[in-house]
Design a protein around this motif. Sequence first.
Motif, PDB file in Angstrom:
ATOM      1  N   ASN A  46       0.798  -1.308   0.145  1.00 61.65           N
ATOM      2  CA  ASN A  46      -0.014  -0.188   0.215  1.00 61.65           C
ATOM      3  C   ASN A  46       1.016   1.357   0.354  1.00 61.65           C
ATOM      4  OD1 ASN A  46       0.966   0.728   2.339  1.00 61.65           O
ATOM      5  ND2 ASN A  46      -0.980  -0.086   3.960  1.00 61.65           N
ATOM      6  N   ASN A  47      -0.108   2.419   0.095  1.00 60.65           N
ATOM      7  CA  ASN A  47       0.763   3.921  -0.284  1.00 60.65           C
ATOM      8  C   ASN A  47       2.312   4.039   1.629  1.00 60.65           C
ATOM      9  OD1 ASN A  47      -1.024   4.265   1.524  1.00 60.65           O
ATOM     10  ND2 ASN A  47      -1.373   5.920   0.641  1.00 60.65           N
ATOM     11  N   LYS A  48       1.512   3.463   2.228  1.00 60.25           N
ATOM     12  CA  LYS A  48       2.248   3.180   3.132  1.00 60.25           C
ATOM     13  C   LYS A  48       3.879   2.270   2.636  1.00 60.25           C
ATOM     14  CE  LYS A  48      -1.720   5.231   6.103  1.00 60.25           C
ATOM     15  NZ  LYS A  48      -2.151   5.138   4.910  1.00 60.25           N
ATOM     16  N   GLY A  49       3.727   1.008   2.599  1.00 63.71           N
ATOM     17  CA  GLY A  49       5.012   0.613   2.221  1.00 63.71           C
ATOM     18  C   GLY A  49       4.439  -0.852   2.865  1.00 63.71           C
ATOM     19  N   LYS A  50       3.453  -0.719   3.203  1.00 58.29           N
ATOM     20  CA  LYS A  50       3.012  -2.333   4.048  1.00 58.29           C
ATOM     21  C   LYS A  50       2.589  -3.406   3.357  1.00 58.29           C
ATOM     22  CE  LYS A  50      -0.131  -4.472   6.612  1.00 58.29           C
ATOM     23  NZ  LYS A  50      -1.815  -4.505   7.662  1.00 58.29           N
ATOM     24  N   GLU A  51       3.324  -4.360   3.327  1.00 53.48           N
ATOM     25  CA  GLU A  51       3.070  -5.556   2.304  1.00 53.48           C
ATOM     26  C   GLU A  51       2.183  -6.127   2.636  1.00 53.48           C
ATOM     27  OE1 GLU A  51       5.176  -9.757   2.494  1.00 53.48           O
ATOM     28  OE2 GLU A  51       6.538  -8.381   1.627  1.00 53.48           O
ATOM     29  N   ILE A  52       1.653  -6.358   1.459  1.00 55.47           N
ATOM     30  CA  ILE A  52      -0.438  -7.546   1.507  1.00 55.47           C
ATOM     31  C   ILE A  52      -0.184  -8.226   0.357  1.00 55.47           C
ATOM     32  CG2 ILE A  52      -2.773  -7.091   1.007  1.00 55.47           C
ATOM     33  CD1 ILE A  52      -1.971  -3.602   1.617  1.00 55.47           C
ATOM     34  N   THR A  53      -0.568  -9.930   1.115  1.00 51.10           N
ATOM     35  CA  THR A  53      -0.709 -10.624   0.583  1.00 51.10           C
ATOM     36  C   THR A  53      -2.489 -11.180   0.608  1.00 51.10           C
ATOM     37  OG1 THR A  53       1.574 -11.441   0.904  1.00 51.10           O
ATOM     38  CG2 THR A  53       0.211 -13.198   0.133  1.00 51.10           C
ATOM     39  N   THR A  54      -2.709 -11.133  -0.495  1.00 48.72           N
ATOM     40  CA  THR A  54      -4.139 -11.581  -0.985  1.00 48.72           C
ATOM     41  C   THR A  54      -4.196 -13.581  -1.641  1.00 48.72           C
ATOM     42  OG1 THR A  54      -4.244 -10.047  -2.443  1.00 48.72           O
ATOM     43  CG2 THR A  54      -5.099  -9.398  -0.714  1.00 48.72           C
ATOM     44  N   ILE A  55      -4.749 -14.083  -1.918  1.00 46.91           N
ATOM     45  CA  ILE A  55      -5.700 -14.489  -3.064  1.00 46.91           C
ATOM     46  C   ILE A  55      -6.397 -14.194  -3.742  1.00 46.91           C
ATOM     47  CG2 ILE A  55      -6.805 -17.072  -3.202  1.00 46.91           C
ATOM     48  CD1 ILE A  55      -4.137 -17.598  -2.680  1.00 46.91           C
ATOM     49  N   ASN A  56      -6.746 -14.047  -5.127  1.00 44.40           N
ATOM     50  CA  ASN A  56      -7.570 -12.964  -6.068  1.00 44.40           C
ATOM     51  C   ASN A  56      -8.691 -13.990  -6.409  1.00 44.40           C
ATOM     52  OD1 ASN A  56      -7.353 -10.940  -3.968  1.00 44.40           O
ATOM     53  ND2 ASN A  56      -5.931 -10.422  -6.019  1.00 44.40           N
ATOM     54  N   ASN A  57      -9.851 -13.229  -7.046  1.00 42.04           N
ATOM     55  CA  ASN A  57     -10.454 -14.127  -8.002  1.00 42.04           C
ATOM     56  C   ASN A  57     -10.627 -12.621  -9.005  1.00 42.04           C
ATOM     57  OD1 ASN A  57     -11.056 -15.996  -7.647  1.00 42.04           O
ATOM     58  ND2 ASN A  57     -12.285 -16.194  -6.026  1.00 42.04           N
ATOM     59  N   THR A  58     -10.171 -12.497 -10.381  1.00 46.87           N
ATOM     60  CA  THR A  58     -10.657 -11.182 -10.816  1.00 46.87           C
ATOM     61  C   THR A  58     -11.259 -11.458 -11.849  1.00 46.87           C
ATOM     62  OG1 THR A  58      -8.354 -11.285 -11.361  1.00 46.87           O
ATOM     63  CG2 THR A  58      -8.725 -10.011  -9.758  1.00 46.87           C
ATOM     64  N   TYR A  59     -12.340 -10.810 -12.392  1.00 48.94           N
ATOM     65  CA  TYR A  59     -12.556 -10.688 -13.534  1.00 48.94           C
ATOM     66  C   TYR A  59     -13.101  -9.571 -14.250  1.00 48.94           C
ATOM     67  CZ  TYR A  59     -16.552 -10.975 -10.861  1.00 48.94           C
ATOM     68  OH  TYR A  59     -17.779 -10.888  -9.756  1.00 48.94           O
ATOM     69  N   PRO A  60     -13.016  -9.701 -15.620  1.00 49.99           N
ATOM     70  CA  PRO A  60     -14.170  -7.948 -16.275  1.00 49.99           C
ATOM     71  C   PRO A  60     -15.617  -8.021 -16.102  1.00 49.99           C
ATOM     72  CG  PRO A  60     -13.095  -9.454 -17.968  1.00 49.99           C
ATOM     73  CD  PRO A  60     -13.003 -10.198 -16.685  1.00 49.99           C
ATOM     74  N   ILE A  61     -16.039  -6.537 -16.355  1.00 55.02           N
ATOM     75  CA  ILE A  61     -17.104  -6.514 -16.137  1.00 55.02           C
ATOM     76  C   ILE A  61     -17.517  -6.597 -18.029  1.00 55.02           C
ATOM     77  CG2 ILE A  61     -19.187  -5.291 -15.493  1.00 55.02           C
ATOM     78  CD1 ILE A  61     -17.724  -5.370 -12.966  1.00 55.02           C
ATOM     79  N   VAL A  62     -18.552  -6.890 -18.798  1.00 59.83           N
ATOM     80  CA  VAL A  62     -18.168  -6.990 -20.057  1.00 59.83           C
ATOM     81  C   VAL A  62     -19.718  -6.026 -20.420  1.00 59.83           C
ATOM     82  CG1 VAL A  62     -18.026  -6.970 -21.979  1.00 59.83           C
ATOM     83  CG2 VAL A  62     -16.561  -8.444 -20.429  1.00 59.83           C
ATOM     84  N   LYS A  63     -20.656  -5.093 -21.356  1.00 55.43           N
ATOM     85  CA  LYS A  63     -21.528  -4.672 -21.490  1.00 55.43           C
ATOM     86  C   LYS A  63     -20.976  -5.073 -23.217  1.00 55.43           C
ATOM     87  CE  LYS A  63     -25.568  -1.733 -20.307  1.00 55.43           C
ATOM     88  NZ  LYS A  63     -25.840  -0.740 -19.671  1.00 55.43           N
ATOM     89  N   ASN A  64     -22.145  -5.369 -23.530  1.00 52.83           N
ATOM     90  CA  ASN A  64     -22.453  -4.810 -25.146  1.00 52.83           C
ATOM     91  C   ASN A  64     -20.599  -4.891 -26.273  1.00 52.83           C
ATOM     92  OD1 ASN A  64     -25.170  -4.106 -24.781  1.00 52.83           O
ATOM     93  ND2 ASN A  64     -24.416  -2.402 -25.204  1.00 52.83           N
ATOM     94  N   GLY A  65     -20.090  -6.530 -25.039  1.00 54.17           N
ATOM     95  CA  GLY A  65     -18.562  -6.533 -26.372  1.00 54.17           C
ATOM     96  C   GLY A  65     -17.813  -5.790 -25.581  1.00 54.17           C
TER      97      GLY A  65
END
Length: 469
Positions: free
Chosen positions: A93-112
């Motif tokens: 983050n902007n304070k230099g703190k290390e962050i570790t996550t397990i993520n699910n990410t996906y795009p949001i699509v509308k009309n292609g």
Amino acid sequence: MSLEEEVKHLRYLNDIYKSILDEINVGVQVIDQTGNTIIYNPKKMQLESMAIEDVLNKNLLEIFNFKNKKDSRLLQSLEKGVKTNATKQTYFNNKGKEITTINNTYPIVKNGETIAAVEIANDITQYERLKKSVLKTGDTRYTFDSIIGESKALKNVIEAGKRATRTSSSVLIIGETGTGKELFAQSIHNGSGRSHMPFVSQNCAALPDNLVESLLFGTKKGAFTGAIDQPGLLEQAEGGTLLLDEINSLNPILQAKLLRAIQERVIRRVGDTKDKEIDVRIIATMNEDPIDAIANDRLRKDLYYRLSVVSLFVPPLKERKEDIPLLATKFIEKYNSLFQLNIKKISNEVYQLFYEYNWPGNVRELEHIIEGAMNLIIDDDVINFSHLPNHFIHKKKQSPKQSSTSLENSVNEDFKKKLKDYLEDAEANYLKAVLSNHKNNVSHTASILGISRQSLQYRLRKYQIYKQS
């Protein structure tokens, strides 16, 4: 539906969506086409240690630091339409703190067209820190030669520990805090045929309930949101030794799972359907009487019987005060080297105080007292009363004063004992008498005393009255 009703309905749905985002235990962040954050829920704020005003409506790369832009799964979803499932990500983050996550990410699509991207994150920062901070492997510098003392009480335990190196049976080491239980555990490992294999040490009291099972037994990818294939401590100690410190702090349900692992030599990762064979020696420690722990539901009786195949009772310092000079000399040598001092000895006055003191913190407390005294020394080469830390002097003043008057000398020594010590002495003497009266027959003695055979065996080992062959 009228326009007014439709607006009212949309506001109603919006309130519901907001309540859900506020309450769910996963972090949610959504960025728009420009990379600015438009949704940022409380859980995401918590795991990233950020306030909403620091992130909302600001560009992702202005707030968070990644080694490379491509390391941001969220930006990859926005720019390339990439979907990711249960992917580990580490950033700052902007304070230099290390962050570790397990993520699910996906795009949001509308009309292609990709109009936004969403990230659902599970925090595993605490898990990663636990692995680094409380998991100790390879740090096995102690052997039986490292254990300092010539007292009979200590030598008996050392000899019993040396005999335990010949097998792979479980060991239970019992002793007050600061007596050096881990020294014995490492010495047993280093003296055994497993010395070239891993030694893994874990304090059970340091494990949060929501992580303890996965840390001990490992996880299978997909077992829960964010779970990855991860070996637990039992697997990491394969072929070697796993030390479980403060075993009585472990959840009773997990004690049952641990019992199964010891008995059957198999484990099952969280979320897995298959068992895995293991070859691990278990050494456990506890700082209270196991019988008390069992009576108060802090230790399962069946686990105690399984662990205590070999039981070692490390004596407290108050029961081996003749070892104080040897210990003190060793600690002076240690801190002379660390502090670049040349302290030669401890004055007789200080030694007298040491012999009179009851040492509730045991050997660890003695070391801290000597370290504290050596911090206060300037020109002297002898530790005197004036160098002793204030907290020790204060505690010494609070303890019952000893006098050499003829009146006190005439008082029966039993009246000077603490109640706990007196009761233990009385119990030991009574056990000796009853056992002798029944020709060392443990079963008959237990029956007469009205306790179980296992409970009697524990007490006999505790007081070193009778040892099974």
